[in-house]
Design a protein around this motif. Sequence first.
Motif, mmCIF file in Angstrom:
data_model
loop_
_atom_site.group_PDB
_atom_site.id
_atom_site.type_symbol
_atom_site.label_atom_id
_atom_site.label_comp_id
_atom_site.label_asym_id
_atom_site.label_seq_id
_atom_site.Cartn_x
_atom_site.Cartn_y
_atom_site.Cartn_z
ATOM 1 N N LYS A 28 46.405 2.902 24.796
ATOM 2 C CA LYS A 28 46.364 2.967 23.346
ATOM 3 C C LYS A 28 47.592 3.700 22.806
ATOM 4 O O LYS A 28 48.287 4.409 23.524
ATOM 5 N N ASN A 54 45.725 7.435 25.136
ATOM 6 C CA ASN A 54 44.483 7.313 25.892
ATOM 7 C C ASN A 54 44.410 5.943 26.565
ATOM 8 O O ASN A 54 45.090 5.001 26.165
ATOM 9 N N GLN A 101 41.810 2.784 27.862
ATOM 10 C CA GLN A 101 40.508 2.136 27.771
ATOM 11 C C GLN A 101 40.375 1.144 28.915
ATOM 12 O O GLN A 101 41.357 0.535 29.341
ATOM 13 N N TRP A 114 37.504 -1.849 30.934
ATOM 14 C CA TRP A 114 36.257 -2.613 30.931
ATOM 15 C C TRP A 114 36.251 -3.586 32.098
ATOM 16 O O TRP A 114 37.282 -3.824 32.730
ATOM 17 N N ASP A 129 35.489 6.145 34.121
ATOM 18 C CA ASP A 129 34.654 6.741 33.064
ATOM 19 C C ASP A 129 33.557 7.642 33.620
ATOM 20 O O ASP A 129 32.669 8.065 32.889
ATOM 21 N N PRO A 180 35.197 -2.208 25.736
ATOM 22 C CA PRO A 180 36.107 -1.130 26.121
ATOM 23 C C PRO A 180 35.453 0.245 26.082
ATOM 24 O O PRO A 180 34.677 0.567 25.180
ATOM 25 N N GLY A 181 35.774 1.046 27.101
ATOM 26 C CA GLY A 181 35.331 2.435 27.149
ATOM 27 C C GLY A 181 36.497 3.314 27.568
ATOM 28 O O GLY A 181 37.420 2.865 28.259
ATOM 29 N N LEU A 182 36.488 4.572 27.160
ATOM 30 C CA LEU A 182 37.600 5.469 27.457
ATOM 31 C C LEU A 182 37.589 5.941 28.907
ATOM 32 O O LEU A 182 36.541 6.280 29.454
#
Length: 488
Positions: A140, A144, A146, A148, A158, A167-169
Amino acid sequence: MTTMPKFKSLFLVPVLALLAACGGGGGGGNSTPSTPSGATLTSIVITPANFTMALGQTQTLTATGSYSDGKTAAITSGITWTLKGSSVAEAFSNGSVRGKAVGSETVTATVGTVTASTNFNVKLPYSGLVAGGNQTLVRKADGNLQGWGANNWGQLGDGSQIDRNTPGLVKNNTGLPWRMVVTGEFHTLAIRENGTLWAWGFNQNGQLGTGNTKDAMEPVQIGTATDWVFIAAGKSHSLAINKGNVLYGWGRNSNGQLGDGTVVDRLVPTKIGALFWRMVAAGATHTVGIRADATGTGTGAGSTGGTNYGSLYAWGGNASGQVGNGGTVDVLVPTQVGTLKWINVAAGASHTLAMRSDATLWGWGGNGNGQLGNGSSANASAPVQIGTDNDWATIAAGNNHSLAVRTNNTLWTWGANSENQLGDGTVNDYGAPQQVSSATTWTAVAAGAQHSLALRNDGSVWAWGTNKQGQLGNGNNLNLSAPTQILP
């Protein structure tokens, strides 16, 4: 598996009245304001300061005033917000700024004769994307990551082993931004902006470089060095280049893919003999790299394009001719491929793609699905040219399919297509580059095992292909047969 591997709208912009005079608004006058007690405003602090925002994002600023009586208070009225220019961002009367073009800008808060300014940068919402076996990661604008898709070995970082189709951080316990990320079949590597190297996911062969074979569900640091600049991840091996252009490898080495002259797995980064590496790519069992030759005009690791070219070397598994030395015997040390100058390289499961300094495209290795793009299905143990065009800009290689973008920003695919990974609406393999989509705004591509991604010049991310483990990130597990926007 790819070189440096389609995204719905992230930000909703409030409909607010634009301010006059480059976005200024509010009251203020020309005198220094005072409080009812008679204290006068002496200075202003803007929060956040020196920030980065994504294109299309709105950032709300706050102004805190310091007064002659030693007190501080938020300034909520009588304040004007202005911008140095008007092309990069726009300002609103409530202290918000919205990014409308990539670039740098300065915002100023004015109350009477007291002013304060801070700089900010507007970046594309997503600046990079990579695809692994069945997972996808993007970087990003704020640094950060992301991720998936498949997460059975913790490759999304994660903290879990649960697949995700949105999407997850990636966990970021240090808070430091990430500079670069790559992902292999089941593991992921990343470099932070401070030059430290981190890894997570599957570690059976030591591919995390942590000195053991313990899997990691979230980022763990590899050693203590702070000078890493480039990384690559294969099926079960890893590579990295430091600021001094020195190449290191670790993980699985049964086919000599680490290039250290042995077939012994390495649990920590191990120096590869040759020096002055610029970039490297990793396939299932082979590795390909470009040296920063003295005859080139550039020597920075990780840079591509222009005249920053070098000689090409390959090593490791060679059963399909993917090393490109004319044979099919595994090679245990870096071996030069021809004498030409190259600017970019990508490694699939058993095939290799590379761009020459004249922007022509070449391939070698496995070709059972037409992934070499030369109109044949026969393997090639030495480089063969893909068509006659000399306007290729960037490339990516999946398990058995290939992607590329031309200098006119058109998107091209070829090779295996049983899971829609070519994005042409069919499941038919294709043995030569075919244009996908009529858009002329593509800038980057990434290829997983059987899924594909691409980035447009507005920062949006698009995906297609298999989606059984959510690797397309669109909220379901259904294949997409054509490029579909995922973010933002």
